[in-house]
Design a protein around this motif. Structure first.
Motif, mmCIF file in Angstrom:
data_model
loop_
_atom_site.group_PDB
_atom_site.id
_atom_site.type_symbol
_atom_site.label_atom_id
_atom_site.label_comp_id
_atom_site.label_asym_id
_atom_site.label_seq_id
_atom_site.Cartn_x
_atom_site.Cartn_y
_atom_site.Cartn_z
ATOM 1 N N SER A 43 33.260 33.934 30.752
ATOM 2 C CA SER A 43 33.658 32.555 30.428
ATOM 3 C C SER A 43 35.170 32.407 30.452
ATOM 4 O O SER A 43 35.717 31.458 31.029
ATOM 5 C CB SER A 43 33.108 32.166 29.050
ATOM 6 N N LEU A 44 35.862 33.342 29.825
ATOM 7 C CA LEU A 44 37.326 33.297 29.823
ATOM 8 C C LEU A 44 37.887 33.513 31.226
ATOM 9 O O LEU A 44 38.897 32.905 31.599
ATOM 10 C CB LEU A 44 37.883 34.363 28.877
ATOM 11 N N ALA A 45 37.245 34.370 31.998
ATOM 12 C CA ALA A 45 37.709 34.628 33.361
ATOM 13 C C ALA A 45 37.639 33.373 34.209
ATOM 14 O O ALA A 45 38.553 33.071 34.990
ATOM 15 C CB ALA A 45 36.886 35.749 33.992
ATOM 16 N N MET A 46 36.569 32.612 34.059
ATOM 17 C CA MET A 46 36.437 31.370 34.819
ATOM 18 C C MET A 46 37.455 30.334 34.353
ATOM 19 O O MET A 46 38.096 29.655 35.168
ATOM 20 C CB MET A 46 35.021 30.816 34.673
ATOM 21 N N LEU A 47 37.645 30.244 33.039
ATOM 22 C CA LEU A 47 38.570 29.268 32.480
ATOM 23 C C LEU A 47 40.016 29.596 32.845
ATOM 24 O O LEU A 47 40.738 28.770 33.421
ATOM 25 C CB LEU A 47 38.400 29.231 30.957
ATOM 26 N N LEU A 48 40.440 30.814 32.534
ATOM 27 C CA LEU A 48 41.830 31.202 32.762
ATOM 28 C C LEU A 48 42.094 31.506 34.235
ATOM 29 O O LEU A 48 43.220 31.343 34.707
ATOM 30 C CB LEU A 48 42.174 32.417 31.899
ATOM 31 N N GLY A 50 40.805 29.813 36.706
ATOM 32 C CA GLY A 50 41.064 28.502 37.300
ATOM 33 C C GLY A 50 42.458 28.013 36.999
ATOM 34 O O GLY A 50 43.143 27.458 37.873
ATOM 35 N N TYR A 51 42.908 28.226 35.762
ATOM 36 C CA TYR A 51 44.272 27.846 35.390
ATOM 37 C C TYR A 51 45.295 28.630 36.219
ATOM 38 O O TYR A 51 46.246 28.059 36.762
ATOM 39 C CB TYR A 51 44.491 28.118 33.900
ATOM 40 N N GLY A 52 45.093 29.941 36.309
ATOM 41 C CA GLY A 52 46.043 30.774 37.041
ATOM 42 C C GLY A 52 46.080 30.452 38.518
ATOM 43 O O GLY A 52 47.155 30.399 39.128
ATOM 44 N N LEU A 53 44.907 30.246 39.123
ATOM 45 C CA LEU A 53 44.848 29.927 40.548
ATOM 46 C C LEU A 53 45.541 28.600 40.837
ATOM 47 O O LEU A 53 46.318 28.485 41.795
ATOM 48 C CB LEU A 53 43.392 29.878 40.997
ATOM 49 N N ARG A 54 45.294 27.616 40.015
ATOM 50 C CA ARG A 54 45.933 26.312 40.189
ATOM 51 C C ARG A 54 47.454 26.439 40.044
ATOM 52 O O ARG A 54 48.211 25.831 40.809
ATOM 53 C CB ARG A 54 45.376 25.334 39.149
ATOM 54 N N THR A 55 47.877 27.233 39.077
ATOM 55 C CA THR A 55 49.306 27.413 38.845
ATOM 56 C C THR A 55 49.996 28.021 40.052
ATOM 57 O O THR A 55 51.048 27.541 40.501
ATOM 58 C CB THR A 55 49.526 28.302 37.604
ATOM 59 N N VAL A 56 49.420 29.079 40.594
ATOM 60 C CA VAL A 56 50.053 29.777 41.724
ATOM 61 C C VAL A 56 50.053 28.908 42.976
ATOM 62 O O VAL A 56 51.051 28.831 43.700
ATOM 63 C CB VAL A 56 49.340 31.112 41.988
ATOM 64 N N VAL A 366 40.329 39.284 37.053
ATOM 65 C CA VAL A 366 40.796 37.973 37.497
ATOM 66 C C VAL A 366 42.307 37.838 37.273
ATOM 67 O O VAL A 366 43.033 37.318 38.124
ATOM 68 C CB VAL A 366 40.030 36.854 36.767
ATOM 69 N N ALA A 367 42.797 38.320 36.126
ATOM 70 C CA ALA A 367 44.230 38.223 35.819
ATOM 71 C C ALA A 367 45.058 38.987 36.840
ATOM 72 O O ALA A 367 46.088 38.491 37.326
ATOM 73 C CB ALA A 367 44.499 38.743 34.411
ATOM 74 N N PHE A 368 44.629 40.191 37.201
ATOM 75 C CA PHE A 368 45.366 40.962 38.201
ATOM 76 C C PHE A 368 45.232 40.341 39.585
ATOM 77 O O PHE A 368 46.164 40.403 40.392
ATOM 78 C CB PHE A 368 44.873 42.413 38.216
ATOM 79 N N GLY A 369 44.094 39.729 39.860
ATOM 80 C CA GLY A 369 43.927 39.055 41.143
ATOM 81 C C GLY A 369 44.877 37.881 41.298
ATOM 82 O O GLY A 369 45.498 37.699 42.350
ATOM 83 N N VAL A 370 45.007 37.073 40.242
ATOM 84 C CA VAL A 370 45.944 35.948 40.271
ATOM 85 C C VAL A 370 47.380 36.467 40.392
ATOM 86 O O VAL A 370 48.200 35.882 41.118
ATOM 87 C CB VAL A 370 45.777 35.082 39.008
ATOM 88 N N SER A 371 47.692 37.555 39.701
ATOM 89 C CA SER A 371 49.029 38.141 39.804
ATOM 90 C C SER A 371 49.313 38.611 41.232
ATOM 91 O O SER A 371 50.424 38.435 41.738
ATOM 92 C CB SER A 371 49.169 39.316 38.833
ATOM 93 N N GLY A 372 48.307 39.191 41.876
ATOM 94 C CA GLY A 372 48.486 39.615 43.259
ATOM 95 C C GLY A 372 48.774 38.446 44.179
ATOM 96 O O GLY A 372 49.621 38.538 45.078
ATOM 97 N N LEU A 373 48.102 37.324 43.964
ATOM 98 C CA LEU A 373 48.350 36.126 44.766
ATOM 99 C C LEU A 373 49.769 35.599 44.505
ATOM 100 O O LEU A 373 50.461 35.175 45.439
ATOM 101 C CB LEU A 373 47.318 35.047 44.430
#
Length: 440
Positions: A43-48, A50-56, A366-373
């Motif tokens: 649940s947190l992975a989907m929520l955060l 989405g936030y991280g992907l949108r931010t990047v 998910v957090a590391f994936g967004v960081s990689g992007l």
């Protein structure tokens, strides 16, 4: 100067409460049914995520207009003070002054200040000699035990400033000659109360650690601009921060009861309705930390100051004084930057004790994936100043492993803040005087 909303024992209680809450949240899924133990993390992975992907993806890497692309009236530029707090900086102070005196800006509107904060090396003597050669350089000598750390030094200068704006720099800063001509109009046109320059590492080619820090600075700038473009906030980063003096004074100046004046000031400005802009180019150039011991010391200070500001200002940060998007941005950022490392540590510890499988790995993934992007966006784009390492597979892998140090630093700092009384010191980063060109 205004007092901080919280300090001393209050911060210890808040740190202990935060540590306890994250510890319980990290351990609790291990006592759920195995089929449901991953639900909190997913649940947190989907929520955060989405936030991280949108931010990047929404990051807008803005460039300051050059003299060739825009015409401006030099006579209309506001008065400006450049301020540097220096302690034991004999290796870089001469180069610093040479860079500052080469900046293009109307001479009658530019004043330079360097505060010698009780240096024990040759910094005071070098500054006095430089002041004789450069009439526009003002030197302030401050006793070693004057108190307040870097914030105290900056407040000493603030009491003597008369410019409309001030640009705060670290002693190892290197700037392009046209930086002020591009930065100040950007701040005025955008209606910003402060602007943070992207930080670029000048010695990225020294070793894997300096290369990873160069990539990390690009990642940070991408996230900052993305947060801003999504209706959130951008934050000051100490070196290369332009601030409107009247707004700074209304916000209480620099907080002398914190270890990170820049992060604290970001929230002070926010609580006074003053917004911070972010400029990708031109950057402020600085040295990377050369070794793991120095990095560990620096990152502990950053983590402690980052947590302190949330503990000190949380009533305002969660109130209707901020917009809903700003509150959402701050909540997601806090969960990713500070809660996730402590959750993961508690999760791993519980796994070892109970001999069960970790449950928060989907969120970490998910957090590391967004960081990689974010790495990829920041390192592949056009930039001025020192070259940013290209985001090849090997560089990305090393940088991702390097980024995991926060999963050790933040739990350790949180535990220390909860158990030990605070001892405020200026734990400055040493500068060696790496020589590079400051041009584009």
């Amino acid at each position: 100067m205004a007092s901080t909303p919280g300090s001393g024992d209050h911060r210890r209680v808040k740190s202990a409460a935060f540590l306890f809450a994250c510890g319980c949240a990290g351990a609790a899924p291990h006592w759920l049914d195995p089929m449901r133990s991953l639900w909190p993390a997913i649940s947190l992975a989907m929520l955060l995520g989405g936030y991280g992907l949108r931010t990047v993806l929404r990051a807008d890497l803005k460039r300051g207009d050059t003299a060739e692309t825009v015409e401006f009236d030099r006579g209309s530029l506001p008065s400006l003070d450049v301020v540097v707090a220096a302690r034991d900086e004999e290796g870089v102070v001469t180069r610093l002054v040479e860079r500052l005196t080469a900046l293009r800006y109307p001479a009658d509107r530019l004043t330079t200040w360097v505060i010698d904060d009780g240096s024990l090396d040759r910094t005071p003597q070098l500054l006095d000699q430089l002041a004789e050669r450069h009439p526009g350089l003002n030197v302030i000598h401050r006793p070693r035990n004057a108190g307040g750390g870097k914030s105290g030094a900056l407040n000493t200068a603030l009491a003597q400033l008369s410019g409309d704006w001030l640009l705060v720099l670290d002693a190892d800063a290197q700037l392009q000659e046209d930086l002020l001509e591009r930065l100040v109009p950007y701040a005025l046109d955008g209606g910003w109360s402060a602007v943070q320059l992207r930080k670029a590492v000048i010695d990225a080619d020294c070793n894997w650690l300096t290369r990873s820090q160069a990539m990390e600075m690009a990642l940070d700038a991408v996230i900052q601009t993305g947060r801003l473009a999504s209706g959130g906030i951008a934050e000051l980063r100490g070196n290369g921060q332009l601030i409107r003096r009247s707004v700074l004074e209304e916000s209480g100046g620099f907080n002398e009861d914190t270890v990170t004046d820049d992060l604290d000031l970001s929230f002070r400005l926010l609580t006074h309705g003053a917004l911070v802009g972010m400029l990708w180019d031109p950057p402020v150039q600085e040295e990377a930390v050369p070794g793991l011991k120095a990095l560990w010391k620096q990152r502990q200070r950053w983590a402690e100051g980052g947590l302190q500001r949330f503990f000190d200002y949380w009533p305002t940060l969660t109130s209707a004084q901020l917009t809903l998007r700003q509150r959402w941005d701050l909540a997601c950022f806090f969960l990713l930057q500070y809660c996730l490392p402590v959750l993961s540590f508690a999760d791993l510890s519980t796994s070892v004790i109970s001999r069960t499988v970790p449950t928060y790995w989907p969120l970490s993934f998910v957090a590391f994936g967004v960081s990689g992007l974010a790495y990829w966006r920041g390192c592949r784009g056009r930039n001025e100043g020192p070259l940013i390492p290209r985001p090849g597979v090997w560089h990305l892998l090393v940088a991702m492993v390097y980024l995991s140090h926060w999963f050790v630093v933040i739990p350790w700092v949180t535990l220390r803040m909860a158990l030990l009384p605070k001892r405020l010191v200026w734990a400055k980063t040493s500068h060696g005087g790496e020589q590079v060109t400051a041009g584009a």
